[in-house]
Design a protein around this motif. Structure first.
Motif, mmCIF file in Angstrom:
data_model
loop_
_atom_site.group_PDB
_atom_site.id
_atom_site.type_symbol
_atom_site.label_atom_id
_atom_site.label_comp_id
_atom_site.label_asym_id
_atom_site.label_seq_id
_atom_site.Cartn_x
_atom_site.Cartn_y
_atom_site.Cartn_z
ATOM 1 N N ASP A 6 0.946 -1.269 0.115
ATOM 2 C CA ASP A 6 0.068 0.114 0.201
ATOM 3 C C ASP A 6 0.882 1.234 -0.160
ATOM 4 O O ASP A 6 1.542 1.763 0.946
ATOM 5 C CB ASP A 6 -0.857 0.034 1.110
ATOM 6 N N LEU A 7 0.885 2.025 -1.027
ATOM 7 C CA LEU A 7 1.858 2.986 -1.433
ATOM 8 C C LEU A 7 1.190 4.130 -1.158
ATOM 9 O O LEU A 7 0.364 4.809 -2.005
ATOM 10 C CB LEU A 7 2.354 2.947 -2.782
ATOM 11 N N ILE A 8 1.308 5.014 -0.101
ATOM 12 C CA ILE A 8 0.881 6.223 -0.184
ATOM 13 C C ILE A 8 1.825 7.314 -0.578
ATOM 14 O O ILE A 8 2.798 7.587 -0.067
ATOM 15 C CB ILE A 8 0.706 6.887 1.368
ATOM 16 N N VAL A 9 1.631 7.802 -1.917
ATOM 17 C CA VAL A 9 2.754 8.254 -2.664
ATOM 18 C C VAL A 9 3.035 9.816 -2.159
ATOM 19 O O VAL A 9 3.849 10.340 -2.563
ATOM 20 C CB VAL A 9 2.561 8.309 -4.186
ATOM 21 N N GLY A 10 1.893 10.398 -1.603
ATOM 22 C CA GLY A 10 2.297 11.860 -1.178
ATOM 23 C C GLY A 10 0.786 12.088 -0.374
ATOM 24 O O GLY A 10 -0.068 11.282 -0.550
ATOM 25 N N TYR A 11 0.799 13.413 0.303
ATOM 26 C CA TYR A 11 -0.269 13.613 1.251
ATOM 27 C C TYR A 11 -1.119 14.897 0.719
ATOM 28 O O TYR A 11 -2.109 15.048 1.042
ATOM 29 C CB TYR A 11 0.423 14.140 2.658
ATOM 30 N N THR A 54 -1.737 5.195 -3.470
ATOM 31 C CA THR A 54 -3.066 6.037 -2.927
ATOM 32 C C THR A 54 -2.325 7.337 -2.256
ATOM 33 O O THR A 54 -1.395 7.527 -2.680
ATOM 34 C CB THR A 54 -3.589 5.245 -1.709
ATOM 35 N N GLY A 55 -3.259 8.232 -1.628
ATOM 36 C CA GLY A 55 -2.577 9.358 -1.011
ATOM 37 C C GLY A 55 -2.958 9.893 0.152
ATOM 38 O O GLY A 55 -3.409 8.907 0.981
ATOM 39 N N GLY A 56 -3.196 11.034 0.483
ATOM 40 C CA GLY A 56 -3.493 12.256 -0.499
ATOM 41 C C GLY A 56 -4.443 11.757 -1.755
ATOM 42 O O GLY A 56 -5.152 10.915 -1.670
ATOM 43 N N GLU A 57 -3.860 12.459 -2.810
ATOM 44 C CA GLU A 57 -4.770 12.268 -3.964
ATOM 45 C C GLU A 57 -3.748 11.933 -5.168
ATOM 46 O O GLU A 57 -3.015 12.803 -5.546
ATOM 47 C CB GLU A 57 -5.342 13.299 -4.422
ATOM 48 N N THR A 243 4.600 5.140 3.657
ATOM 49 C CA THR A 243 4.284 6.477 3.280
ATOM 50 C C THR A 243 5.425 7.390 3.181
ATOM 51 O O THR A 243 6.566 6.886 3.465
ATOM 52 C CB THR A 243 3.471 7.090 4.708
ATOM 53 N N PRO A 244 5.441 8.650 2.919
ATOM 54 C CA PRO A 244 6.593 9.598 3.051
ATOM 55 C C PRO A 244 7.089 9.878 4.568
ATOM 56 O O PRO A 244 8.412 10.037 4.380
ATOM 57 C CB PRO A 244 5.871 11.038 2.521
ATOM 58 N N ASP A 245 6.556 9.251 5.334
ATOM 59 C CA ASP A 245 7.189 9.304 6.792
ATOM 60 C C ASP A 245 7.566 7.753 7.424
ATOM 61 O O ASP A 245 8.730 8.060 8.260
ATOM 62 C CB ASP A 245 6.076 9.972 7.864
#
Length: 308
Positions: A6-11, A54-57, A243-245
């Motif tokens: 599950d990749l949160i590429v940005g917020y 996913t994100g963010g958008e 996530t980025p964090d």
């Protein structure tokens, strides 16, 4: 072992939903394209065969189509894009499908135009979301709608299921609002489950009548009664969140159930239920679960249950 990356590429996002957990400071943080591809490559080397972007958008990222192509080249068998749908024009959907997307998730928040626009704080957004939803359904790829359960949406949930079914969406996920990060202080957005669950059960019954695959997240099975089979714990699967964090297993997320209370002992769901989210217990205590198990509560609420 197979699993989901599950990749949160940005917020960052093109909406400002009133319940969003993402803070203004978080919106500044994102993964660079090279880092995203490196994470996808690492995931494949460890057996992850499904990918969520996913994100963010994520659709506001210019490199999204290229990332999907890279994921397909790396051998991900299932590639999901999670979006609010505003940028799912017919042309953009076609590009994503050609690149390798196998499923689309669209967050509708709530189905009524005025209520939706107020919730996302963008006039005219509902029309874009609805057209985007129609476009992904027409693409022939699998579509899942995510609906949010919060104080000002749960009463409209049965009508939302009718709206979703009329648009030929096959699957719906019901998300319970969270009091974390950017939404931590908006305690009024989190309804007591005792008030929301009756509307959820109406929605589940309507979903079954329409042949929808409908899942409830975050509500313990004991509170769903005869609808307990609709409860779903994504953290029970192998899911790595990037996530980025930070990077962590979904089962360890603050958005997942983590705490079983004393009343859970001996419950027929004890072995498979992750329990209650910490933010919900802090707000309402364990009275609802204890009542469902005919036991006295042991964890006090920070405030009394409100009837709204």
């Amino acid at each position: 072992m197979p699993g989901l990356l599950d990749l949160i590429v940005g917020y960052d996002c093109n909406l400002a939903c009133d319940y969003c957990t993402i803070t203004p400071a978080m919106r500044e943080r994102a993964l660079a394209p090279a880092a995203i591809v490196a994470e996808m490559r690492s995931g494949r080397s460890q057996g992850y065969d499904r990918l969520a972007i996913t994100g963010g958008e994520p659709t506001i990222r210019a490199e999204l189509v290229g990332l999907v192509k890279a994921a397909r080249k790396l051998g991900y068998a299932d590639i999901k894009v999670q979006s609010n749908g505003l940028l799912f024009s017919e042309a953009n959907v076609a590009r994503l499908v050609d690149a390798g997307v196998t499923r689309f998730h669209v967050s509708i928040h709530t189905h009524e135009p005025d209520a939706y626009d107020a919730l996302v704080r963008r006039p005219g957004a509902h029309a874009l979301m609805e057209q985007g939803l129609r476009n992904v359904v027409a693409s022939g790829r699998h579509v899942v709608v995510d609906a949010i359960i919060k104080t000002d949406t749960y009463r409209r949930l049965p009508a939302a299921i009718e709206w979703i079914a009329a648009r030929r969406v096959p699957e719906v996920h019901l998300w319970y609002v969270s009091l974390t990060d950017g939404n931590a202080d908006k305690v009024e957005s989190l309804p007591p489950m005792a008030e929301a669950v009756p509307y959820m059960r109406q929605a589940l019954a309507l979903g079954r009548a329409h042949g929808l695959d409908i899942k409830s997240l975050h509500v313990p099975r004991c509170l769903l009664g005869d609808d307990a089979d609709h409860a779903w714990d994504p953290g029970s699967q192998r899911v790595r969140v990037v996530t980025p964090d930070a990077t962590f297993d979904l089962a360890d997320s603050r958005l997942a159930g983590q705490d079983q209370v004393p009343a859970c002992v001996g419950c027929r769901f004890e072995a498979i239920c992750p329990g209650v989210r910490p933010d919900y217990l802090a707000r309402y205590g364990d009275a609802e679960i204890a009542t469902a198990r005919a036991q006295p509560p042991t964890i006090p609420a920070q405030t009394h249950l409100r009837v709204v």
